[in-house]
Scaffold this motif. Structure first.
Motif, PDB file in Angstrom:
ATOM      1  N   GLU A  38      34.121  36.589  45.153  1.00  0.00           N
ATOM      2  CA  GLU A  38      35.200  36.615  44.302  1.00  0.00           C
ATOM      3  C   GLU A  38      35.362  38.085  43.777  1.00  0.00           C
ATOM      4  O   GLU A  38      36.447  38.645  43.579  1.00  0.00           O
ATOM      5  CB  GLU A  38      34.948  35.697  43.304  1.00  0.00           C
ATOM      6  CG  GLU A  38      35.043  34.281  43.668  1.00  0.00           C
ATOM      7  CD  GLU A  38      34.646  33.009  42.455  1.00  0.00           C
ATOM      8  OE1 GLU A  38      35.138  32.115  42.390  1.00  0.00           O
ATOM      9  OE2 GLU A  38      33.565  33.652  41.671  1.00  0.00           O
ATOM     10  N   ARG A  40      34.220  40.846  45.074  1.00  0.00           N
ATOM     11  CA  ARG A  40      34.578  41.803  46.151  1.00  0.00           C
ATOM     12  C   ARG A  40      36.113  41.487  46.559  1.00  0.00           C
ATOM     13  O   ARG A  40      36.702  42.536  46.768  1.00  0.00           O
ATOM     14  CB  ARG A  40      33.562  41.274  47.457  1.00  0.00           C
ATOM     15  CG  ARG A  40      33.945  42.438  48.633  1.00  0.00           C
ATOM     16  CD  ARG A  40      32.852  42.193  49.757  1.00  0.00           C
ATOM     17  NE  ARG A  40      31.672  42.245  49.741  1.00  0.00           N
ATOM     18  CZ  ARG A  40      30.585  41.671  49.486  1.00  0.00           C
ATOM     19  NH1 ARG A  40      30.726  40.443  49.455  1.00  0.00           N
ATOM     20  NH2 ARG A  40      29.479  42.191  48.951  1.00  0.00           N
ATOM     21  N   GLU A  41      36.582  40.361  46.543  1.00  0.00           N
ATOM     22  CA  GLU A  41      38.137  40.141  46.710  1.00  0.00           C
ATOM     23  C   GLU A  41      39.039  40.768  45.861  1.00  0.00           C
ATOM     24  O   GLU A  41      39.934  41.477  46.194  1.00  0.00           O
ATOM     25  CB  GLU A  41      38.320  38.815  46.638  1.00  0.00           C
ATOM     26  CG  GLU A  41      37.968  37.861  48.182  1.00  0.00           C
ATOM     27  CD  GLU A  41      38.506  36.276  47.795  1.00  0.00           C
ATOM     28  OE1 GLU A  41      39.016  35.921  47.008  1.00  0.00           O
ATOM     29  OE2 GLU A  41      38.202  35.582  48.910  1.00  0.00           O
TER      30      GLU A  41
END
Length: 192
Positions: A38, A40-41
């Motif tokens: 999450e 990283r997104e």
């Protein structure tokens, strides 16, 4: 006047608590408990990943259980250090102002105790080689005064500045420079 001072202190306290609890990436807040994917997104790949602790398994080898992601957000924003435990965000710390990445060609005098791994790579580039070891002495960082006890995992980064200068051994613990040692050997011709 006292009321104004109390309100100002309250506002600053709540802002600093918010900054430590999470930070904004693309308009969305990353907060404690978020999973790595999450984060990283929303925030993209970190500039540096520092493994802090791992467990050895027969099937998968070393599996990191704690790591720190370091984000350099540029000279007009503060750096962020995100700590993960078992794949979940547990801590968001704010650092000094970020920086523009350098060209990786530094002089030995530019390496300072207390700088982050991210700052070291930006200033001096990647080292000639790295050696992983367990420390036998206590180290103190100059910038924050933190003491790292003997028995901590450390990386020694070897920097070769060419035949006219001595090799430098830079010790990092938890992604921060804790010691700079000058070798008795000079660098190689290929490094200049």
């Amino acid at each position: 006047m006292r009321l104004f001072a109390c309100l100002l202190i309250g506002l600053l306290t709540s802002l600093s608590m918010t900054a430590e609890a999470g930070f904004r990436c693309d308009g969305k807040i990353v907060k404690r408990g978020d999973r790595m994917f999450e984060v990283r997104e929303l925030c993209g790949e970190p500039d540096v990943v520092v493994p802090l602790h791992s467990v050895y398994t027969i099937r998968y080898g070393h599996v990191p259980t704690r790591e720190e992601w370091q984000y350099n957000l540029g000279p007009h924003r503060l750096m962020r250090f995100l700590r993960f435990q078992d794949g979940r965000l547990t801590q968001v710390r704010t650092g000094r102002h970020g920086f523009r990445p350098g060209n990786g060609a530094c002089s030995p005098g530019q390496i300072e105790s207390g700088i982050t791994q991210m700052e070291l790579v930006s200033k001096c580039g990647k080292p000639r080689e790295k050696e992983l070891r367990i420390t036998g002495v206590h180290y103190r960082t100059e910038r924050d005064g933190r003491v790292y006890r003997a028995g901590m995992p450390a990386e020694d980064w070897i920097y070769d500045f060419g035949p006219r200068r001595f090799i430098r051994i830079v010790t990092l613990i938890n992604g921060r420079v804790v010691n700079i040692e000058t070798s008795s050997r000079r660098g190689s011709r290929s490094a200049s």
